[in-house]
Scaffold this active site. Structure first.
Site, PDB file in Angstrom:
ATOM      1  N   LYS A   1      -5.783 -11.837   0.347  1.00  0.00           N
ATOM      2  CA  LYS A   1      -6.938 -10.944   0.195  1.00  0.00           C
ATOM      3  C   LYS A   1      -8.248 -11.750   0.116  1.00  0.00           C
ATOM      4  CE  LYS A   1      -4.027  -7.767   0.438  1.00  0.00           C
ATOM      5  NZ  LYS A   1      -3.447  -6.794  -0.436  1.00  0.00           N
TER       6      LYS A   1
HETATM    7  C1  LIG Z   1      -2.357  -5.824  -0.755  1.00  0.00           C
HETATM    8  C2  LIG Z   1      -2.467  -4.358  -0.735  1.00  0.00           C
HETATM    9  C3  LIG Z   1      -1.859  -3.561  -1.717  1.00  0.00           C
HETATM   10  C4  LIG Z   1      -0.917  -4.095  -2.753  1.00  0.00           C
HETATM   11  O1  LIG Z   1      -1.428  -5.107  -3.534  1.00  0.00           O
HETATM   12  P1  LIG Z   1      -0.406  -6.126  -4.263  1.00  0.00           P
HETATM   13  O2  LIG Z   1      -1.338  -6.955  -5.101  1.00  0.00           O
HETATM   14  O3  LIG Z   1       0.260  -6.913  -3.195  1.00  0.00           O
HETATM   15  O4  LIG Z   1       0.523  -5.315  -5.066  1.00  0.00           O
HETATM   16  C5  LIG Z   1      -2.066  -2.201  -1.668  1.00  0.00           C
HETATM   17  N1  LIG Z   1      -2.820  -1.634  -0.722  1.00  0.00           N
HETATM   18  C6  LIG Z   1      -3.413  -2.364   0.239  1.00  0.00           C
HETATM   19  C7  LIG Z   1      -4.253  -1.685   1.268  1.00  0.00           C
HETATM   20  C8  LIG Z   1      -3.244  -3.741   0.272  1.00  0.00           C
HETATM   21  O5  LIG Z   1      -3.810  -4.450   1.251  1.00  0.00           O
END
Ligand SMILES: *Cc1c(COP(=O)(O)O)cnc(C)c1O
Length: 384
Positions: A187
Site C-alpha cells: 500500500k
Molecule cells: C489491502 C486491501 C484491503 C485489506 O487490507 P489488509 O490490511 O490486507 O487486511 C481491503 N480492501 C482493499 C481495497 C485493499 O486494497
C-alpha cells in the site's frame, strides 16, 4: 520484494534509516504493545485525513470489520458495495451475517461504484453503502454521500487505496461515518500488517476503541502507568490492536507519504504519455485515467484494460518473460467459490461492466522507487 527475481517489481518499499531507527527506539524502550507511539501515530494520521478520530488496528480487513460492528450492522442487513474490490469488504459482510449486495461500476474508464446503481440496489434492508476508492481515485462521493444522507443509511469508505488523496474537496477517509485504511506492504503507506479506522463521530470512535480491545474500558498501557487498576467489559470486543513497532514504522511512512504520492502521480502521467504514443488504444486497450488530470488521486495502481481476457494473459506472459511483474486487481468476487450462493443470476446480470473489467484488467508496476525509464521499458514490452 527487494530480493524478488523481477527486473521491475509491481511494488517496492521506500524504507531507509528513518524506519530502522524508529524501530530500534521501540525495541530499546521495551514497550512493544499498543501505547504512546500508537497514540502519536493516530493523532498524526487523523490530522493528515482531517478527521477527529483515527483508531489504529491490526490490518485493513479488521478496520472494515470493526466499522461494520461499530455501526451496529448485523444479521439480515444488506451492505451495498462494488464487486470490483479486494474480497475483504465482502468477506467481513458475510462474517457479521449480513449480505453483500454488489452494485456495478461507472465504466471501464471509471471503475468505481456507480451512484445510480447504488440507488437501484436499495431495499428496506439496506443499512450501509461501502464504497472503495479504486486505484487511489475518489468515487463520486458528492452524489454518494447525498444518497446515504437522504436515505438515512451509513456510509463506509474502504480507503485502502486512497491514503493521502482526496476528491470533491475532501480527503478520502473523511467522507464516511467510518473509513478503513490498510498499511499492508504494497500500500502507499506500508508497515507490513496494519490498518486504521477514521471517523468524525465521537460515538463511533468510542465504540471502535472498545471493540478493538476486548470491549475493555481500560488499556494495559493505562494500568501500567498506574492510571487504572481494573476494568469493565462494556461490549463484546475483539483483539485488533496494532503494536508499537508497526506504529513507529507508520509514523515514518506518514512523513514520506506526500512526496511518495507525488512521485506515483508523476510516474502515472509518464505512463499515460508513453501509452498514448503507442497503437495499443486502437487495438482495443483502455487506460483508465484514475484522476491523472488533477492532483487529488494517489495512484495506488497503474491500470490497463486489455481488449479481452486472452490478450491480457498473453501480455502478462510476455511481461513476465521480460522480468516485469504484473497483477490483476481484482478477480470478479461473485465468481469466487465462497460467493456462489451469495450472488444470484439476477444480481450477476446487473454487474456486466464489473465482470468485463475484472476479466480484462492488468496492473502494471508502479511505486515511488521506479524510474521513468522503468515505465518506458514496461510500455515498450507491452506494445511490442
Ligand atoms: C489491502 C486491501 C484491503 C485489506 O487490507 P489488509 O490490511 O490486507 O487486511 C481491503 N480492501 C482493499 C481495497 C485493499 O486494497
Amino acid at each position: 520484494m527487494s530480493d524478488a527475481p523481477w527486473k521491475i517489481a509491481l511494488s517496492d518499499l521506500d524504507y531507509g534509516r528513518e524506519e530502522e531507527e524508529a524501530a530500534l527506539a521501540v525495541l530499546r524502550s521495551k514497550w512493544l504493545t499498543m501505547g504512546a507511539v500508537t497514540k502519536r501515530f493516530e493523532e498524526e494520521f487523523a490530522q493528515e485525513i482531517g478527521v477527529k478520530h483515527a483508531i489504529a488496528v491490526t490490518n485493513g480487513t479488521d478496520a472494515l470489520m470493526l466499522s461494520y460492528l461499530a455501526l451496529g450492522i448485523g444479521p439480515g442487513d444488506e451492505i451495498i458495495q462494488p464487486a470490483v474490490n479486494f474480497v475483504a469488504a465482502a468477506n467481513m459482510t458475510v462474517h457479521i451475517v449480513a449480505r453483500p449486495v454488489f452494485a456495478d461500476i461507472c465504466s471501464l474508464n471509471e471503475p468505481t461504484i456507480d451512484p445510480a446503481e447504488i440507488e437501484k440496489a436499495m431495499t428496506d434492508r439496506t443499512r450501509a453503502v461501502a464504497v472503495m476508492h479504486y486505484g487511489g481515485v475518489a468515487c463520486r462521493m458528492d452524489r454518494i454521500a447525498e444518497i446515504c444522507k437522504t436515505r438515512g443509511i451509513a456510509l463506509i469508505e474502504d480507503a485502502c487505496h486512497g491514503v493521502g488523496g482526496s476528491g470533491f474537496g475532501r480527503k478520502m477517509g473523511a467522507w464516511g461515518d467510518a473509513a478503513a485504511f490498510s498499511f499492508f506492504s504494497n500500500k502507499n503507506l506500508a508497515v507490513g500488517e496494519g490498518g486504521m479506522v477514521t471517523t468524525d463521530r465521537d460515538d463511533l470512535a468510542e465504540k471502535l476503541r472498545g471493540l478493538r480491545s476486548h470491549g475493555m474500558t481500560t488499556l494495559t498501557w493505562d494500568r501500567h502507568r498506574g492510571h487504572a487498576s481494573t476494568y469493565d467489559v462494556a461490549r463484546n470486543g475483539l483483539n485488533c490492536r496494532i503494536d508499537e513497532l508497526r506504529s513507529a514504522l507508520g509514523r515514518e511512512q506518514l512523513k514520506k507519504l506526500g512526496r511518495n504520492n507525488d512521485r506515483r502521480r508523476a510516474l502515472a502521467r509518464e505512463y499515460h504519455r508513453l501509452l498514448n504514443a503507442t497503437s495499443l488504444a486502437s487495438q482495443g486497450w483502455v487506460f483508465p485515467q484514475l484522476g491523472i488530470d488533477s492532483n487529488d488521486s494517489v495512484h495506488h495502481l497503474m491500470v490497463a484494460v486489455a481488449p479481452d481476457t486472452e490478450t491480457r494473459a498473453a501480455a502478462m506472459a510476455r511481461l513476465k518473460e521480460a522480468g516485469i511483474q504484473t497483477s490483476i486487481h481484482y478477480p470478479f468476487i461473485p465468481d469466487f467459490t465462497a460467493f456462489r450462493e451469495t450472488v444470484n443470476a439476477d444480481a450477476r446480470e446487473r454487474l456486466q461492466k464489473s465482470k468485463a473489467f475484472c476479466a480484462r484488467e492488468l496492473t502494471l508496476p508502479l511505486h515511488p522507487l521506479m524510474t521513468a525509464q522503468d515505465a518506458a521499458t514496461v510500455v515498450k514490452t507491452l506494445s511490442s
